[in-house]
Design a protein around this motif. Sequence first.
Motif, mmCIF file in Angstrom:
data_model
loop_
_atom_site.group_PDB
_atom_site.id
_atom_site.type_symbol
_atom_site.label_atom_id
_atom_site.label_comp_id
_atom_site.label_asym_id
_atom_site.label_seq_id
_atom_site.Cartn_x
_atom_site.Cartn_y
_atom_site.Cartn_z
ATOM 1 N N MET A 18 153.437 -0.936 -14.802
ATOM 2 C CA MET A 18 154.584 0.412 -15.522
ATOM 3 C C MET A 18 155.340 0.932 -14.319
ATOM 4 S SD MET A 18 154.945 0.199 -18.375
ATOM 5 C CE MET A 18 155.978 1.779 -18.801
ATOM 6 N N ASP A 19 154.157 1.374 -12.794
ATOM 7 C CA ASP A 19 154.828 1.808 -11.976
ATOM 8 C C ASP A 19 155.305 1.618 -11.201
ATOM 9 O OD1 ASP A 19 152.893 -0.026 -10.964
ATOM 10 O OD2 ASP A 19 151.557 2.153 -10.039
ATOM 11 N N GLY A 20 156.061 -0.578 -11.615
ATOM 12 C CA GLY A 20 156.560 -0.988 -10.414
ATOM 13 C C GLY A 20 155.645 -1.967 -8.834
ATOM 14 N N THR A 21 154.332 -1.810 -9.373
ATOM 15 C CA THR A 21 153.692 -2.524 -8.017
ATOM 16 C C THR A 21 153.407 -3.642 -8.956
ATOM 17 O OG1 THR A 21 151.705 -1.475 -9.281
ATOM 18 C CG2 THR A 21 152.292 0.048 -7.660
ATOM 19 N N GLY A 22 154.253 -4.474 -10.323
ATOM 20 C CA GLY A 22 153.330 -5.525 -10.890
ATOM 21 C C GLY A 22 154.340 -6.739 -10.000
ATOM 22 N N TYR A 23 153.875 -8.056 -10.729
ATOM 23 C CA TYR A 23 154.921 -9.384 -9.821
ATOM 24 C C TYR A 23 155.844 -10.343 -11.290
ATOM 25 C CZ TYR A 23 151.013 -11.744 -11.126
ATOM 26 O OH TYR A 23 149.541 -11.958 -11.742
ATOM 27 N N PRO A 24 156.964 -10.350 -11.662
ATOM 28 C CA PRO A 24 157.160 -10.720 -9.324
ATOM 29 C C PRO A 24 158.413 -9.898 -9.189
ATOM 30 C CG PRO A 24 157.593 -12.631 -11.554
ATOM 31 C CD PRO A 24 157.191 -11.825 -12.029
ATOM 32 N N HIS A 25 158.502 -8.772 -10.343
ATOM 33 C CA HIS A 25 159.879 -8.355 -9.544
ATOM 34 C C HIS A 25 159.913 -7.426 -9.278
ATOM 35 C CE1 HIS A 25 161.468 -11.925 -11.674
ATOM 36 N NE2 HIS A 25 161.899 -12.366 -10.975
ATOM 37 N N ARG A 26 158.854 -6.780 -9.528
ATOM 38 C CA ARG A 26 158.471 -4.840 -9.376
ATOM 39 C C ARG A 26 159.031 -4.179 -10.369
ATOM 40 N NH1 ARG A 26 154.927 -4.744 -5.993
ATOM 41 N NH2 ARG A 26 155.197 -3.800 -3.612
ATOM 42 N N LEU A 27 159.127 -4.755 -11.505
ATOM 43 C CA LEU A 27 160.466 -3.537 -12.305
ATOM 44 C C LEU A 27 159.235 -2.908 -12.588
ATOM 45 C CD1 LEU A 27 161.272 -6.444 -14.320
ATOM 46 C CD2 LEU A 27 162.254 -5.517 -12.865
ATOM 47 N N ALA A 28 159.841 -1.372 -12.819
ATOM 48 C CA ALA A 28 159.136 -0.362 -13.172
ATOM 49 C C ALA A 28 159.342 0.007 -15.022
ATOM 50 C CB ALA A 28 159.394 0.734 -11.926
ATOM 51 N N GLY A 29 158.864 0.757 -15.799
ATOM 52 C CA GLY A 29 159.135 1.872 -16.456
ATOM 53 C C GLY A 29 159.419 0.775 -17.885
ATOM 54 N N GLU A 30 160.619 0.808 -18.206
ATOM 55 C CA GLU A 30 161.999 1.076 -19.497
ATOM 56 C C GLU A 30 162.783 -0.347 -18.426
ATOM 57 O OE1 GLU A 30 162.016 1.911 -22.629
ATOM 58 O OE2 GLU A 30 160.650 3.473 -21.852
ATOM 59 N N GLU A 31 162.761 -1.006 -17.956
ATOM 60 C CA GLU A 31 163.286 -1.790 -16.732
ATOM 61 C C GLU A 31 161.939 -3.726 -17.127
ATOM 62 O OE1 GLU A 31 164.711 -1.414 -12.035
ATOM 63 O OE2 GLU A 31 162.142 -1.230 -12.638
ATOM 64 N N ILE A 32 160.786 -3.241 -17.602
ATOM 65 C CA ILE A 32 160.108 -4.307 -18.207
ATOM 66 C C ILE A 32 160.320 -3.604 -19.878
ATOM 67 C CG2 ILE A 32 157.577 -4.855 -18.807
ATOM 68 C CD1 ILE A 32 157.636 -3.169 -16.355
ATOM 69 N N SER A 33 160.525 -5.331 -20.298
ATOM 70 C CA SER A 33 160.987 -5.043 -21.857
ATOM 71 C C SER A 33 159.955 -4.575 -22.682
ATOM 72 C CB SER A 33 161.030 -6.493 -21.871
ATOM 73 O OG SER A 33 159.914 -7.480 -21.928
ATOM 74 N N LEU A 34 159.671 -4.398 -24.024
ATOM 75 C CA LEU A 34 158.825 -4.184 -24.980
ATOM 76 C C LEU A 34 158.102 -4.930 -25.174
ATOM 77 C CD1 LEU A 34 157.397 -2.128 -27.211
ATOM 78 C CD2 LEU A 34 158.861 -2.334 -28.456
ATOM 79 N N PHE A 51 148.990 0.037 -17.177
ATOM 80 C CA PHE A 51 149.765 -0.082 -18.560
ATOM 81 C C PHE A 51 150.588 0.553 -19.132
ATOM 82 C CE2 PHE A 51 145.404 -1.879 -18.290
ATOM 83 C CZ PHE A 51 145.829 -2.883 -18.497
ATOM 84 N N ASP A 52 152.002 0.426 -20.432
ATOM 85 C CA ASP A 52 152.522 1.219 -21.208
ATOM 86 C C ASP A 52 151.706 1.326 -21.806
ATOM 87 O OD1 ASP A 52 154.360 2.854 -22.608
ATOM 88 O OD2 ASP A 52 154.684 0.810 -23.815
ATOM 89 N N PRO A 53 152.298 3.364 -21.335
ATOM 90 C CA PRO A 53 150.940 4.148 -22.450
ATOM 91 C C PRO A 53 150.925 3.680 -23.663
ATOM 92 C CG PRO A 53 152.667 5.754 -20.640
ATOM 93 C CD PRO A 53 152.829 4.246 -21.031
ATOM 94 N N ILE A 54 152.034 3.600 -24.319
ATOM 95 C CA ILE A 54 152.099 3.303 -25.952
ATOM 96 C C ILE A 54 151.091 2.079 -26.227
ATOM 97 C CG2 ILE A 54 153.744 3.731 -28.162
ATOM 98 C CD1 ILE A 54 153.881 6.006 -26.301
ATOM 99 N N SER A 55 151.942 1.226 -25.443
ATOM 100 C CA SER A 55 151.358 -0.142 -25.620
ATOM 101 C C SER A 55 149.640 0.131 -25.783
ATOM 102 C CB SER A 55 151.489 -0.691 -25.229
ATOM 103 O OG SER A 55 152.982 -1.323 -24.736
#
Length: 115
Positions: free
Chosen positions: A26-42, A85-89
């Motif tokens: 969620m904070d954009g530090t993941g991989y492979p594309h460093r997506l953050a928040g709502e950029e990551i699909s549900l 992690f996503d706070p809701i999930s």
Amino acid sequence: MAIACSARAASRAVVLEIALHHHEKMDGTGYPHRLAGEEISLMARMSAICDVYDVYDAISSDRPYKRGWDPAESLKQMASWKGHFDPISSMPLSAARASTRSARWCGWHRRSWPW
């Protein structure tokens, strides 16, 4: 027939999305594309929570190079990882953290699970 083919294609797209992005954070530090928040699909956010068992197993199991953490400590640490992690999930994880004392008292640990 066209509807069935369309549904299969949509299902494949969701599966590929999950496989590709379930390690994004969620904070954009993941991989492979460093997506953050709502950029990551549900669906990818939800599958990251499903991946929690692997994380739990990794930190609570004894390894040749380290002792595993206590089950309650493992849940407490995982729940404290802000931005992971996503706070809701991850609400079930937060609930587990709240009951870490119960987990320790009951002797709840993956080694006692029937599967």
